[in-house]
Design an enzyme around this catalytic site. Structure first.
Site, mmCIF file in Angstrom:
data_model
loop_
_atom_site.group_PDB
_atom_site.id
_atom_site.type_symbol
_atom_site.label_atom_id
_atom_site.label_comp_id
_atom_site.label_asym_id
_atom_site.label_seq_id
_atom_site.Cartn_x
_atom_site.Cartn_y
_atom_site.Cartn_z
ATOM 1 N N GLY A 36 0.012 -7.631 5.657
ATOM 2 C CA GLY A 36 1.132 -7.424 3.913
ATOM 3 C C GLY A 36 2.473 -8.437 4.500
ATOM 4 O O GLY A 36 2.157 -9.153 5.177
ATOM 5 N N TYR B 296 4.569 -7.615 6.517
ATOM 6 C CA TYR B 296 5.028 -7.559 8.208
ATOM 7 C C TYR B 296 3.807 -8.682 8.247
ATOM 8 O O TYR B 296 4.322 -9.243 9.957
ATOM 9 C CB TYR B 296 4.681 -6.334 8.975
ATOM 10 N N VAL C 133 1.631 -1.084 0.022
ATOM 11 C CA VAL C 133 -0.110 -0.118 0.136
ATOM 12 C C VAL C 133 0.905 1.081 -0.534
ATOM 13 O O VAL C 133 0.450 2.212 -0.365
ATOM 14 C CB VAL C 133 -0.757 0.102 1.279
ATOM 15 N N ASP C 134 2.548 1.488 0.907
ATOM 16 C CA ASP C 134 2.400 2.373 0.678
ATOM 17 C C ASP C 134 2.605 2.885 -0.851
ATOM 18 O O ASP C 134 3.575 3.712 -0.868
ATOM 19 C CB ASP C 134 4.511 1.939 1.774
HETATM 20 P P1 ADP Z 1 2.682 -3.932 5.914
HETATM 21 O O1 ADP Z 1 4.135 -3.732 5.557
HETATM 22 O O2 ADP Z 1 2.318 -2.621 6.738
HETATM 23 O O3 ADP Z 1 2.548 -4.868 6.209
HETATM 24 P P2 ADP Z 1 1.071 -4.084 3.704
HETATM 25 O O4 ADP Z 1 1.201 -2.468 2.818
HETATM 26 O O5 ADP Z 1 2.300 -4.972 3.041
HETATM 27 O O6 ADP Z 1 1.876 -3.447 4.774
HETATM 28 O O7 ADP Z 1 -0.085 -4.751 3.506
HETATM 29 C C1 ADP Z 1 -0.514 -3.841 4.490
HETATM 30 C C2 ADP Z 1 -2.510 -4.123 4.398
HETATM 31 O O8 ADP Z 1 -2.544 -3.270 2.858
HETATM 32 C C3 ADP Z 1 -2.718 -5.892 3.489
HETATM 33 O O9 ADP Z 1 -3.824 -5.972 4.196
HETATM 34 C C4 ADP Z 1 -2.783 -5.532 1.657
HETATM 35 O O10 ADP Z 1 -3.621 -6.411 1.341
HETATM 36 C C5 ADP Z 1 -3.410 -4.064 1.593
HETATM 37 N N1 ADP Z 1 -3.007 -3.189 0.581
HETATM 38 C C6 ADP Z 1 -1.712 -3.623 -0.503
HETATM 39 N N2 ADP Z 1 -1.857 -2.299 -1.440
HETATM 40 C C7 ADP Z 1 -3.796 -1.823 -1.004
HETATM 41 C C8 ADP Z 1 -3.771 -0.671 -1.872
HETATM 42 N N3 ADP Z 1 -3.808 -0.041 -2.671
HETATM 43 N N4 ADP Z 1 -5.238 -0.441 -0.907
HETATM 44 C C9 ADP Z 1 -5.908 -1.040 0.361
HETATM 45 N N5 ADP Z 1 -4.797 -1.805 1.268
HETATM 46 C C10 ADP Z 1 -4.378 -2.582 0.324
#
Ligand code: ADP
Length: 169
Positions: free
Chosen positions: A117, A119, A31-32
């Site tokens: 995700g 993490y 998501v970042d």
């Molecule tokens: P972290 O490093 O905190 O685990 P991630 O980005 O890998 O962060 O994942 C956090 C959550 O965000 C996961 O449940 C993933 O499915 C979700 N995610 C990834 N991309 C998006 C998006 N564009 N919009 C909403 N949720 C998302």
């Protein structure tokens, strides 16, 4: 007041979206990465000036090219099995994000499921912590009208809905 939605958080027309950031705040995957791509390079420039953020905390920036006015960068914990304070650190970053939202007079906010995700925080456990902290902040007397918990997949959406129903919602 609290709603689970399925979709891409970068497309939401809310006052603030929350980013599941890492301590550098310089962008990553998941998501970042999606938020940085959608917000454009000015977001990275502002994040670089913020000089990082410890796990369990959050920092606010402008949203730049996003529909959202602000991004709240919250740093969740990496899951190491649960014995390293992960629950409290996750709760702490939701509290920090809600506090920043209050301070900036935000009415509508959207959270991804932080730490679930790369993490690897267990999803249901993370939903329970997220909802506990969100409801606690709202109950404490908040101007926030609407909180969206955003799921990327149908399966996550169904799970999050089920956990929400255990909160009497
Ligand atoms: P972290 O490093 O905190 O685990 P991630 O980005 O890998 O962060 O994942 C956090 C959550 O965000 C996961 O449940 C993933 O499915 C979700 N995610 C990834 N991309 C998006 C998006 N564009 N919009 C909403 N949720 C998302």
């Amino acid at each position: 007041m609290v709603e689970i939605v399925k979709g891409d958080i970068t497309e939401l027309q809310v006052d603030a979206i929350v980013n599941a950031a890492n301590q550098t705040l310089l962008g990553g995957g998941g998501v970042d990465g999606a938020i940085h791509r959608a917000a454009g390079p000015r977001l990275k420039a502002e994040c670089a000036m913020a000089a990082g953020c410890p796990t369990g905390s959050a920092k606010l920036t402008e949203g730049y090219d996003l529909p959202a006015r602000f991004v709240i960068h919250a740093v969740g914990p990496v899951w190491h099995g649960g014995g390293q304070g992960e629950d409290e650190l996750l709760a702490s970053c939701y509290r920090a994000a809600m506090r920043l939202a209050e301070e900036h007079r935000i009415d509508t906010i959207a959270f991804p499921c932080i730490s679930t995700g790369v993490y690897h925080f267990p999803f249901e456990r993370a939903c329970g912590i997220a909802l506990s902290e969100i409801f606690r902040a709202l109950d404490e007397g908040s101007r926030i009208r609407q909180v969206y918990c955003v799921c990327f997949s149908e399966e996550d959406f169904d799970t999050y809905q089920r956990i929400l129903s255990t909160f009497g919602q």
